[in-house]
Write a protein that holds these residues in place. Structure first.
Motif, mmCIF file in Angstrom:
data_model
loop_
_atom_site.group_PDB
_atom_site.id
_atom_site.type_symbol
_atom_site.label_atom_id
_atom_site.label_comp_id
_atom_site.label_asym_id
_atom_site.label_seq_id
_atom_site.Cartn_x
_atom_site.Cartn_y
_atom_site.Cartn_z
ATOM 1 N N ILE A 1 14.951 -36.654 27.007
ATOM 2 C CA ILE A 1 13.610 -36.766 27.586
ATOM 3 C C ILE A 1 12.876 -35.465 27.270
ATOM 4 O O ILE A 1 13.382 -34.372 27.547
ATOM 5 C CB ILE A 1 13.648 -36.977 29.107
ATOM 6 C CG1 ILE A 1 14.251 -38.327 29.450
ATOM 7 C CG2 ILE A 1 12.241 -36.866 29.705
ATOM 8 C CD1 ILE A 1 13.382 -39.505 29.125
ATOM 9 N N VAL A 2 11.675 -35.580 26.676
ATOM 10 C CA VAL A 2 10.858 -34.401 26.388
ATOM 11 C C VAL A 2 9.520 -34.570 27.091
ATOM 12 O O VAL A 2 9.045 -35.704 27.279
ATOM 13 C CB VAL A 2 10.645 -34.198 24.871
ATOM 14 C CG1 VAL A 2 11.970 -33.992 24.169
ATOM 15 C CG2 VAL A 2 9.890 -35.358 24.255
ATOM 16 N N LEU A 3 8.907 -33.439 27.492
ATOM 17 C CA LEU A 3 7.603 -33.460 28.154
ATOM 18 C C LEU A 3 6.655 -32.512 27.437
ATOM 19 O O LEU A 3 7.075 -31.449 26.929
ATOM 20 C CB LEU A 3 7.726 -33.040 29.619
ATOM 21 C CG LEU A 3 8.488 -33.986 30.546
ATOM 22 C CD1 LEU A 3 8.549 -33.409 31.949
ATOM 23 C CD2 LEU A 3 7.852 -35.367 30.560
ATOM 24 N N LEU A 4 5.391 -32.893 27.402
ATOM 25 C CA LEU A 4 4.363 -32.064 26.794
ATOM 26 C C LEU A 4 3.979 -30.951 27.762
ATOM 27 O O LEU A 4 3.723 -31.197 28.939
ATOM 28 C CB LEU A 4 3.133 -32.914 26.466
ATOM 29 C CG LEU A 4 2.051 -32.282 25.585
ATOM 30 C CD1 LEU A 4 2.594 -31.924 24.220
ATOM 31 C CD2 LEU A 4 0.866 -33.238 25.452
ATOM 32 N N ALA A 5 3.982 -29.706 27.260
ATOM 33 C CA ALA A 5 3.623 -28.565 28.110
ATOM 34 C C ALA A 5 2.153 -28.642 28.493
ATOM 35 O O ALA A 5 1.360 -29.389 27.900
ATOM 36 C CB ALA A 5 3.917 -27.256 27.373
ATOM 37 N N LYS B 1 -2.625 -41.536 29.005
ATOM 38 C CA LYS B 1 -2.356 -40.192 28.508
ATOM 39 C C LYS B 1 -0.862 -40.025 28.262
ATOM 40 O O LYS B 1 -0.053 -40.317 29.137
ATOM 41 C CB LYS B 1 -2.840 -39.148 29.512
ATOM 42 C CG LYS B 1 -2.612 -37.716 29.056
ATOM 43 C CD LYS B 1 -3.133 -36.740 30.101
ATOM 44 C CE LYS B 1 -2.893 -35.303 29.672
ATOM 45 N NZ LYS B 1 -3.364 -34.345 30.708
ATOM 46 N N THR B 2 -0.520 -39.581 27.051
ATOM 47 C CA THR B 2 0.882 -39.363 26.704
ATOM 48 C C THR B 2 1.350 -38.051 27.323
ATOM 49 O O THR B 2 0.799 -36.982 27.034
ATOM 50 C CB THR B 2 1.077 -39.321 25.188
ATOM 51 O OG1 THR B 2 0.593 -40.535 24.610
ATOM 52 C CG2 THR B 2 2.550 -39.157 24.836
ATOM 53 N N ILE B 3 2.380 -38.151 28.179
ATOM 54 C CA ILE B 3 2.880 -36.949 28.842
ATOM 55 C C ILE B 3 4.237 -36.509 28.306
ATOM 56 O O ILE B 3 4.694 -35.407 28.592
ATOM 57 C CB ILE B 3 3.002 -37.177 30.357
ATOM 58 C CG1 ILE B 3 4.038 -38.260 30.673
ATOM 59 C CG2 ILE B 3 1.661 -37.526 30.958
ATOM 60 C CD1 ILE B 3 4.366 -38.387 32.141
ATOM 61 N N GLY B 4 4.917 -37.372 27.538
ATOM 62 C CA GLY B 4 6.238 -37.020 27.024
ATOM 63 C C GLY B 4 6.793 -38.148 26.185
ATOM 64 O O GLY B 4 6.072 -39.042 25.735
ATOM 65 N N GLY B 5 8.091 -38.072 25.944
ATOM 66 C CA GLY B 5 8.723 -39.088 25.118
ATOM 67 C C GLY B 5 10.179 -39.276 25.493
ATOM 68 O O GLY B 5 10.831 -38.383 26.042
ATOM 69 N N PRO C 1 6.903 -27.057 18.637
ATOM 70 C CA PRO C 1 5.460 -27.369 18.656
ATOM 71 C C PRO C 1 5.200 -28.851 18.438
ATOM 72 O O PRO C 1 6.000 -29.551 17.808
ATOM 73 C CB PRO C 1 4.902 -26.513 17.518
ATOM 74 C CG PRO C 1 6.052 -26.282 16.614
ATOM 75 C CD PRO C 1 7.268 -26.216 17.483
ATOM 76 N N ILE C 2 4.069 -29.315 18.974
ATOM 77 C CA ILE C 2 3.723 -30.725 18.823
ATOM 78 C C ILE C 2 3.383 -31.071 17.380
ATOM 79 O O ILE C 2 3.383 -32.233 16.979
ATOM 80 C CB ILE C 2 2.546 -31.078 19.762
ATOM 81 C CG1 ILE C 2 2.421 -32.599 19.902
ATOM 82 C CG2 ILE C 2 1.250 -30.471 19.253
ATOM 83 C CD1 ILE C 2 1.418 -33.028 20.946
ATOM 84 N N ILE D 1 6.271 -28.852 23.071
ATOM 85 C CA ILE D 1 7.090 -29.908 23.653
ATOM 86 C C ILE D 1 8.367 -29.268 24.173
ATOM 87 O O ILE D 1 9.044 -28.523 23.455
ATOM 88 C CB ILE D 1 7.416 -30.997 22.611
ATOM 89 C CG1 ILE D 1 6.124 -31.644 22.101
ATOM 90 C CG2 ILE D 1 8.347 -32.044 23.198
ATOM 91 C CD1 ILE D 1 6.339 -32.609 20.957
ATOM 92 N N ASN D 2 8.717 -29.555 25.426
ATOM 93 C CA ASN D 2 9.919 -28.994 26.049
ATOM 94 C C ASN D 2 10.929 -30.103 26.309
ATOM 95 O O ASN D 2 10.573 -31.186 26.782
ATOM 96 C CB ASN D 2 9.572 -28.302 27.366
ATOM 97 C CG ASN D 2 8.625 -27.136 27.177
ATOM 98 O OD1 ASN D 2 8.757 -26.381 26.214
ATOM 99 N ND2 ASN D 2 7.660 -26.989 28.070
ATOM 100 N N VAL D 3 12.188 -29.816 25.989
ATOM 101 C CA VAL D 3 13.267 -30.769 26.238
ATOM 102 C C VAL D 3 13.715 -30.617 27.687
ATOM 103 O O VAL D 3 14.148 -29.541 28.101
ATOM 104 C CB VAL D 3 14.445 -30.540 25.275
ATOM 105 C CG1 VAL D 3 15.580 -31.510 25.597
ATOM 106 C CG2 VAL D 3 13.989 -30.720 23.839
#
Length: 996
Positions: free
Chosen positions: A481-485, A565-569, A511-512, A491-493
């Motif tokens: 699971i990764v989230l956008l800072a 809004k995309t917040i992560g992946g 980086p994104i 991108i942080n894991v």
């Protein structure tokens, strides 16, 4: 002649004249009255007049002259100063009477002079008290026993909105809220009965314009010498802002509690009808007086699921309206607005709106009987599908809905719609009996994940649930699971399972813009499915070796999207190549959706928890500061008011009066210093503190500051030692503010150093900086409080039992002033009772470092420096006015032309009008920061400055800040504080203008 007008000459001349007149009268009367029998008759009158006019000396002179003349002319033997023994007693009595009367007259004149002086001082004291009364920041009133105002000050007029002449004609009852009159009179009764000495309470005043203002009233009675009450004194403080903040906090807490309870209900059952009924019950009366929940059918008809009311009579009326008047007019428009996910909001339901809703007069009469004040109809929609609507009505509570109520209602509706959506998905799954066992199992697993997610309170817990249970449900070998800072570039894991540890360590954040599947998913918001290693190598050649490291052959990346809004992946890897069918993809999308909603909920929870903690800390600090402020401001008032009253009501000797005036003056100066500190902090917080820049000799500054506090140090037998460099140590700055910095640090050291201690002050050059150190042997600073030393309104000891006074503002002001001068301030302490060391570093004035081999070489080098940026046009962007002034001054010294602006919008306007050679931009600015500014600049055509060289000039000096600046398109990252020469060389380096 001039000496004739001398007062003593006039007094003695009058004395001689009085005695002479008495002699002449007695000589004239002697033939008829035989003055030898009463030789002192008229001479005693001469003594009385002389002593009354001239005092003791004139009386004694008249006594002596009268004795000589009466003895010479009227006592036998006459015309000689030799007397018979019998006459000695008469002369002695006369001299004694003259001497005694002269003394009495002198004492009378002295008492008269003293009384005139006391009267003058009393008038001055009364004038000072009147000035303090009228200029006080809080309202002050003297109230008679009948409740009418006797005296009021200007502050009370400002609080209530009345003019002085209006308010003085009124009583306190006329401006007090009716609900609080009884308790106010009850307290007054207890004071007059001497059950209590005074009281303090929070109450409401009715202002002239009809508005309500909350005040804190502190009142006590003034008694006469017989113990009878004369009048009451009231001190009134406006606390409206504090009451508003308390009301707002209670409202937010109630909303949060309502959300928690509603979320619990929504997560407690998969039968959405039961859930919606429970939510409607919860909404009444917390959010509304009655609540209606409807579910729309395919034929656009509606099914009423819940109807909850606080008043049973309203329920009967609503049921009758629904039975007799089913929706007809405007239903299509009503549904269209809800289908667009827009709420129907009536903050105030007017008569015209009711008339539009009514189908006939009887219908209108029924609607009026409901007494609706406000209305909100919120769509229940999820994933673009409209399920129904939930309506909230305000009636008997007389509450008019506001936008905050609408936001809360829409939040509840979103959660309810999600619960409906989840429940329907579950019901549809349950109804699909012929579906494959794998699909059934996955649905069950999805429910388990959903249940687990409902219990997850943090993003980390959500990631653990999704990765661990998602891998098992899909048969994957690894997942992440990764989230956008927050800044949107990194991108942080959050969680990664099943990957080699070396890979996890290398990809903790990236980086994104990275060319990897997860980054692409976050950039596009689209899922990516890679079925085999060949597809991976074709699309991402640089990742062709990845399958050999992870031993995975299939890959899937699902975006986590909340409200578009995309917040992560969500990343999943599989050991074998496979074709992702519609069922697999649908399950992954659902899992991603649940994960996204859970993470969004967790982030809201974490943000709310953090905000609550910060608010509680801020409130605690505020309360402590207000308590300290009240104590520090009231404490000097006590001796001032006390001595003023004593001087006004009693007579004292000169020593007591002088001591009283000294006490009043000392405490008034103390209050002045407290107010100055508060004003400095106000200027700092509003960005209004400005500097008068010039060259300042720090040695002179330090010596002056030490002289200011020397008396305080000597009073405690504290030795102040100095070690000041013999070199000329000059900096560019504001001399008064630099002296304020040093004075604050030294006085702080003296304050917290015990009697007999030592304070050491050092000044030296350290590299390109001037370093000032203040070292004491005082109480020291605990490790827990050390990080908070320079914060506003913070004190290590804010309790009522603290030993040292003050507001805790001095060091915060020092920190801000040092930063305005481009310097730094630090504090070190080994702990309690170990003393403390404060170190200030300020950039040296460059002229002190020029070589002194010869005037010609110095002038040549200075000339070369001045021409380093000759002709260069610089655009400087910084929201701090003092920073702009400093850099404008220094860069213009090197020959540059500087255009300084305070915001990104102004910078873009300058670029639209002119073409500077280089851009210097701060990073941390309101609304649009430096990164966002440069991105907008880089989108401009080259001829409009799109390729302008840029330097990030910022106090964000970490490695991550450097990387972000470079990624944003800056050519250099220069951290504050920066040496002006270094900055000039950096600009010259980018522009290719090097010194020969």
């Amino acid at each position: 002649m001039p000496y004739i007008n001398h007062p003593q000459f006039r007094k003695h001349g009058l004395t001689v004249l009085n005695v002479t007149v008495a002699l002449l009268l007695m000589l004239a009367l002697d033939p008829w009255m035989e003055m030898s029998k009463t030789p002192f008759l008229l001479f005693f009158s001469a003594i009385m007049v002389s002593a009354w006019y001239g005092g003791l000396k004139s009386g004694l002179l008249a006594t002596v002259l009268s004795t000589i003349l009466s003895g010479f002319f009227f006592i036998e033997p006459k015309y000689t100063l030799f007397f018979d023994p019998p006459n000695f007693l008469r002369i002695g009595l006369f001299v004694f009477q003259g001497f005694l009367f002269s003394i009495l007259c002198e004492e009378l004149k002295t008492a008269k002079r003293r009384a005139q002086k006391n009267l003058h001082e009393l008038r001055e004291s009364e004038e000072r008290f009147r000035a303090m009364f009228d200029q006080a920041a809080v309202g002050i009133a003297l109230v008679g026993l009948d409740g009418r105002f006797l005296q009021i000050n200007r502050a009370l007029c400002e609080i209530t909105g009345y003019k002085h002449e209006e308010l003085i004609q009124m009583s306190f009852e006329e401006i007090t809220h009716p609900n609080e009159l009884e308790i106010d009179w009850e307290y007054a009764r207890r004071v007059l009965a001497k059950e209590i000495s005074g009281y303090s309470l929070e109450k409401r005043y009715i202002c002239k314009d009809g508005s309500i203002v909350w005040v804190n009233l502190t009142s006590s009675a003034v008694w006469d010498a017989n113990g009878q009450a004369k009048y009451a004194v009231g001190i009134i403080e406006d606390i409206s802002e504090r009451q508003a903040a308390l009301h707002e906090r209670k409202r937010v807490e109630a909303e949060q509690q309502f959300l928690v309870e509603a979320s619990t209900l929504l997560a407690s059952s998969l039968d959405y009808e039961i859930t919606l009924v429970n939510v409607a019950k919860l909404a009444v009366p917390t959010l509304s007086d009655w609540c209606v929940v409807e579910i729309f059918q395919e034929d656009q008809s509606s099914q009423q699921i819940a109807l909850e009311t606080a008043d049973p009579r309203k329920r009967r009326i609503l049921e009758e309206i629904r039975r007799r008047y089913p929706p007809k007019n405007g239903v299509k428009d009503y549904l269209q607005k809800l289908e667009q996910e827009k709420s129907v909001f009536y903050p105030q339901l007017t008569e015209s709106t009711l008339a539009q809703m009514a189908q006939d007069k009887e219908h209108l009469q029924l609607l009026r009987s409901l007494g609706i004040r406000s209305l909100m109809v919120i769509p229940l929609s999820s994933r673009g599908q409209l399920f129904g609507a939930i309506s909230f009505f305000s009636a008997e509570s007389d509450h008019h809905y506001e936008l905050t109520d609408l936001a809360l209602a829409e939040d509840i509706a979103r959660r309810a719609a999600t619960a409906i959506d989840n429940a329907r998905l579950y019901q549809e799954t349950q109804q699909s009996k012929q579906a494959a066992e794998r699909a059934v199992n996955r649905t069950v697993q999805l429910q388990r994940i959903t249940a687990a997610l409902s219990e997850a309170l943090t993003s980390q817990e959500v990631a653990d649930v999704v990765v661990n249970q998602g891998i098992g449900a899909l048969g994957a070998t690894s997942g992440s699971i990764v989230l956008l800072a927050k800044e949107g570039t990194t991108i942080n894991v959050v969680q990664a399972i099943g990957y080699p540890q070396s890979l996890v360590d290398a990809w903790k954040s990236f980086p994104i813009t990275a060319s990897v599947p997860l980054a692409e998913t976050l950039r596009t918001g689209q899922a990516i499915f890679i079925e085999n290693v060949e597809s991976l190598a074709a699309k991402y050649p640089h990742l062709a070796d990845l399958p050999d490291i992870t031993e995975n052959r299939g890959f899937a990346c699902i975006p986590l999207i909340v409200e578009g809004k995309t917040i992560g992946g969500l990343g999943l890897s599989f050991a074998t190549a496979l074709a992702f069918n519609q069922e697999d993809r649908g399950f992954m999308f659902t899992l991603g959706q649940q994960c996204a909603l859970a993470i969004a909920r967790a982030q809201l929870y974490e943000a709310e928890k953090e905000s609550r903690a910060e608010a509680e800390t801020a409130n605690r600090i505020k309360d402590e500061f207000l308590a300290v402020l009240s104590h520090e401001l009231r404490t000097p008032l006590n001796p001032i008011l006390g001595w003023a009253k004593l001087l006004r009501t009693r007579k004292h000797d000169e020593a007591t009066v002088n001591r009283a005036l000294e006490t009043i003056e000392r405490n008034a100066k103390l209050q002045t210093q407290l107010v100055e500190d508060l004003l400095d902090v106000s200027r700092i917080l509003r960005g209004k503190l400005s500097l008068n820049i010039c060259a300042v000799n720090l040695r002179v500054t330090i010596i002056t500051a030490i002289e200011t506090v020397r008396l305080a140090a000597e009073a405690k037998s504290i030795q102040i030692t100095t070690f000041l460099s013999n070199d000329i140590v000059e900096v560019m700055g504001d001399g008064d503010r630099l002296q304020q910095i040093v004075w604050n640090l030294i006085s702080n050291a003296v304050k917290f150093t015990p009697t007999g201690g030592r304070v050491e002050v050092r000044l030296e050059k350290v590299g390109l900086d001037a370093q000032i150190q203040v070292i004491d042997t005082g109480l020291g600073i605990t490790p827990e409080f050390l990080p908070h030393v320079f914060e506003y309104f913070r004190q290590a000891d804010a309790k009522t039992t603290r030993v040292f006074g003050g507001l805790g503002l001095g060091l915060a002001i020092v920190h801000h002033l040092v930063e305005l001068h481009g310097g730094t301030v630090q504090v070190e302490s080994a702990g309690k009772e170990q003393g403390a060391t404060f170190t200030v570093k300020l950039p040296l004035l460059k002229s002190t470092e020029l070589p002194s081999s010869s005037p010609e070489s110095a002038d040549l080098e200075q000339s070369t420096q001045d021409l380093l940026l000759s002709g260069v046009q610089i655009l400087l962007v910084d929201d701090q006015a003092d920073v702009r002034d400093l850099f404008c001054f220094t860069l213009e010294e090197y020959g540059a032309t500087v255009k300084a602006v305070a915001s990104a919008d102004q910078a873009l306007e300058v670029l639209d009008q002119s073409q500077p050679d280089i851009l210097l931009s701060d990073i941390g600015m309101p609304v649009i920061d430096g990164y966002m500014l440069l991105r907008q600049v880089r989108q401009l055509p080259p001829e409009q400055g799109g390729q302008i060289p840029a330097i990030a000039l910022t106090a964000y000096a970490g490695e991550i800040d450097y990387k972000q600046a470079m990624a944003a398109g800056f050519q250099k990252h220069v951290s504050k504080p920066v040496d002006p020469e270094d900055l000039a060389r950096a600009i010259a380096d980018i522009l290719g203008r090097h010194q020969p």
